[in-house]
Scaffold this active site. Sequence first.
Site, PDB file in Angstrom:
ATOM      1  N   ARG A  53      29.194  32.152  33.801  1.00  0.00           N
ATOM      2  CA  ARG A  53      28.846  30.744  33.995  1.00  0.00           C
ATOM      3  C   ARG A  53      27.389  30.574  33.584  1.00  0.00           C
ATOM      4  O   ARG A  53      26.709  31.541  33.256  1.00  0.00           O
ATOM      5  CB  ARG A  53      29.144  30.250  35.419  1.00  0.00           C
ATOM      6  CG  ARG A  53      29.112  31.224  36.538  1.00  0.00           C
ATOM      7  CD  ARG A  53      27.760  31.779  36.841  1.00  0.00           C
ATOM      8  NE  ARG A  53      26.802  30.704  37.060  1.00  0.00           N
ATOM      9  CZ  ARG A  53      25.500  30.819  36.914  1.00  0.00           C
ATOM     10  NH1 ARG A  53      24.966  31.983  36.531  1.00  0.00           N
ATOM     11  NH2 ARG A  53      24.684  29.817  37.119  1.00  0.00           N
ATOM     12  N   GLY A  54      26.919  29.301  33.632  1.00  0.00           N
ATOM     13  CA  GLY A  54      25.588  29.022  33.092  1.00  0.00           C
ATOM     14  C   GLY A  54      25.760  28.609  31.642  1.00  0.00           C
ATOM     15  O   GLY A  54      26.485  29.262  30.874  1.00  0.00           O
ATOM     16  N   ALA A  55      25.101  27.514  31.272  1.00  0.00           N
ATOM     17  CA  ALA A  55      25.366  26.892  29.974  1.00  0.00           C
ATOM     18  C   ALA A  55      25.238  27.858  28.780  1.00  0.00           C
ATOM     19  O   ALA A  55      26.173  27.982  27.975  1.00  0.00           O
ATOM     20  CB  ALA A  55      24.450  25.675  29.808  1.00  0.00           C
ATOM     21  N   ARG A  88      35.454  24.195  30.149  1.00  0.00           N
ATOM     22  CA  ARG A  88      34.506  23.501  31.050  1.00  0.00           C
ATOM     23  C   ARG A  88      33.886  22.333  30.276  1.00  0.00           C
ATOM     24  O   ARG A  88      33.459  22.506  29.137  1.00  0.00           O
ATOM     25  CB  ARG A  88      33.423  24.459  31.566  1.00  0.00           C
ATOM     26  CG  ARG A  88      33.994  25.520  32.528  1.00  0.00           C
ATOM     27  CD  ARG A  88      32.911  26.224  33.309  1.00  0.00           C
ATOM     28  NE  ARG A  88      32.345  25.402  34.358  1.00  0.00           N
ATOM     29  CZ  ARG A  88      31.248  25.729  35.048  1.00  0.00           C
ATOM     30  NH1 ARG A  88      30.605  26.853  34.776  1.00  0.00           N
ATOM     31  NH2 ARG A  88      30.794  24.948  36.001  1.00  0.00           N
ATOM     32  N   GLN A 202      25.645  29.550  44.037  1.00  0.00           N
ATOM     33  CA  GLN A 202      25.055  30.357  42.964  1.00  0.00           C
ATOM     34  C   GLN A 202      23.631  30.793  43.313  1.00  0.00           C
ATOM     35  O   GLN A 202      23.168  31.838  42.861  1.00  0.00           O
ATOM     36  CB  GLN A 202      25.024  29.570  41.646  1.00  0.00           C
ATOM     37  CG  GLN A 202      26.369  29.358  40.993  1.00  0.00           C
ATOM     38  CD  GLN A 202      26.968  28.026  41.377  1.00  0.00           C
ATOM     39  OE1 GLN A 202      26.763  27.525  42.487  1.00  0.00           O
ATOM     40  NE2 GLN A 202      27.721  27.445  40.469  1.00  0.00           N
ATOM     41  N   ASP A 243      22.380  21.784  31.959  1.00  0.00           N
ATOM     42  CA  ASP A 243      23.649  21.984  31.247  1.00  0.00           C
ATOM     43  C   ASP A 243      23.781  21.059  30.051  1.00  0.00           C
ATOM     44  O   ASP A 243      24.514  21.336  29.113  1.00  0.00           O
ATOM     45  CB  ASP A 243      24.834  21.777  32.196  1.00  0.00           C
ATOM     46  CG  ASP A 243      25.011  22.991  33.072  1.00  0.00           C
ATOM     47  OD1 ASP A 243      24.293  23.113  34.085  1.00  0.00           O
ATOM     48  OD2 ASP A 243      25.830  23.858  32.720  1.00  0.00           O
ATOM     49  N   ASN A 253      22.386  18.782  35.465  1.00  0.00           N
ATOM     50  CA  ASN A 253      22.357  20.160  35.963  1.00  0.00           C
ATOM     51  C   ASN A 253      23.194  20.218  37.247  1.00  0.00           C
ATOM     52  O   ASN A 253      23.756  19.214  37.699  1.00  0.00           O
ATOM     53  CB  ASN A 253      20.904  20.588  36.208  1.00  0.00           C
ATOM     54  CG  ASN A 253      20.782  22.079  36.467  1.00  0.00           C
ATOM     55  OD1 ASN A 253      21.336  22.896  35.732  1.00  0.00           O
ATOM     56  ND2 ASN A 253      20.071  22.462  37.515  1.00  0.00           N
ATOM     57  N   LYS A 254      23.244  21.379  37.831  1.00  0.00           N
ATOM     58  CA  LYS A 254      24.075  21.618  39.025  1.00  0.00           C
ATOM     59  C   LYS A 254      23.892  20.536  40.089  1.00  0.00           C
ATOM     60  O   LYS A 254      22.766  20.083  40.330  1.00  0.00           O
ATOM     61  CB  LYS A 254      23.711  22.995  39.586  1.00  0.00           C
ATOM     62  CG  LYS A 254      24.479  23.450  40.791  1.00  0.00           C
ATOM     63  CD  LYS A 254      25.985  23.379  40.652  1.00  0.00           C
ATOM     64  CE  LYS A 254      26.535  24.117  39.457  1.00  0.00           C
ATOM     65  NZ  LYS A 254      27.956  23.755  39.153  1.00  0.00           N
TER      66      LYS A 254
HETATM   67  O1  MRU Z   1      28.474  25.781  37.365  1.00  0.00           O
HETATM   68  P1  MRU Z   1      27.474  26.733  36.786  1.00  0.00           P
HETATM   69  O2  MRU Z   1      27.164  27.891  37.670  1.00  0.00           O
HETATM   70  O3  MRU Z   1      27.877  27.163  35.391  1.00  0.00           O
HETATM   71  O4  MRU Z   1      26.159  25.868  36.652  1.00  0.00           O
HETATM   72  C1  MRU Z   1      25.019  26.445  36.094  1.00  0.00           C
HETATM   73  C2  MRU Z   1      23.841  25.552  36.151  1.00  0.00           C
HETATM   74  O5  MRU Z   1      23.904  24.454  36.625  1.00  0.00           O
HETATM   75  C3  MRU Z   1      22.596  26.051  35.514  1.00  0.00           C
HETATM   76  O6  MRU Z   1      21.476  25.511  36.146  1.00  0.00           O
HETATM   77  C4  MRU Z   1      22.597  25.608  34.033  1.00  0.00           C
HETATM   78  O7  MRU Z   1      23.742  26.045  33.390  1.00  0.00           O
HETATM   79  C5  MRU Z   1      21.402  26.084  33.312  1.00  0.00           C
HETATM   80  S1  MRU Z   1      21.535  27.796  33.068  1.00  0.00           S
HETATM   81  C6  MRU Z   1      20.421  28.476  32.144  1.00  0.00           C
END
Ligand code: MRU
Length: 365
Positions: A53-55, A88, A202, A243, A253-254
């Site tokens: 996970r993470g963009a 996603r 997370q 993201d 973002n999250k």
């Molecule tokens: O749902 P996730 O865990 O994929 O969400 C991740 C985030 O929100 C991060 O802050 C975002 O992807 C930036 S990561 C470098």
Amino acid sequence: MLIAGKHLQTIWFDESSESVKIIDQTRLPHTLEIVSLVSLADAATAISAMQVRGAPLIGVTAAYGLYLALREDPTVLEQSLQQLAATRPTAINLRWALERCQRHLQTLSPENRAAEALALARSMEREDIDVCSAIGDHSAELLDELWQTKKSTQDRLNVLTHCNAGALATVDWGTALAGIYKAVNRDIPIHVWVDETRPRNQGAALTCWELGQQDIAHTLIVDNAGGHLMRQGLVDVCLVGSDRTTSNGDVCNKIGTYLKALAAHDNRVPFYVALPMSTIDYSLASGDAIPIEERAGAEVSHVHGRNAEGVHTAVSIAPVGTAVSNPGFDVTPARLISGLITERGVCAANSEALAALRLTSSNAT
Ligand code: MRU
């Protein structure tokens, strides 16, 4: 990223088994498990089930997933692109990576596609490391400047972060956390407030684990504590990832990021977002147009963890049958953002600065 003193990436291609290796992030922080991806289905599941996970990491995994599909059958380019794109919806890096692969591969004859897809995925993996390292250099510069203004009155620089925008969200280094790693290398005494980041935690599970492995001072807080700490003057800067960032500087973002930005604004705490250029969606005028992922209600009504017997388990925290809403992301308006930190440098969160940034060349790649 150092894990038990050894360098480890979140994803890599293993020549001997001809498989793609990932750290299964659903098992952290309790178990470090390396999983092999050998098919398109494995890669798609790894993204949708959030083993990765993470963009930025989602983008690189999708590129490897395409390779895994094409080595089985080089004629399935279009349907594989669609299957991976559907995993996603919010992080634009997924689409960015797949469109880049598509542009390159669609012009090739089928027999050449798999080898080229692998080469491209590997170069995207290396590129992500360079980009995040450059983001870290720019962030560290900023943190250093801030530290110079604070060090006569306090013994540490307090950074608040939300979710995990660390090495685990990328191939290595991270975005928001890259600056922290590089600042610590410059001997800046950083302490990180880590939002737990409900519902999937997370922050608690991944950011605390990652920072702990790097031996960086940090304290876990509940998501609602940030505003209180800011009012007490205990947060010097907020640093988060993104993201998707739209052409006007809005940041998606999250879920919960927006509330931190509001509290930061009210308390005059600088709020920075670290992101690779691949996270900027120049086709969207504002964050209102970003599709927000709605995830399963069970993520909210239940909490996952390891029990006293060492078994991974979920416990229910709400009455059975309670209606649940679970948006995975929110939009922070550009007006609340002090600056965007990219591999090309730091810019204001507005249309003019982002348009100018697009025209500059990167010194990371
Ligand atoms: O749902 P996730 O865990 O994929 O969400 C991740 C985030 O929100 C991060 O802050 C975002 O992807 C930036 S990561 C470098």
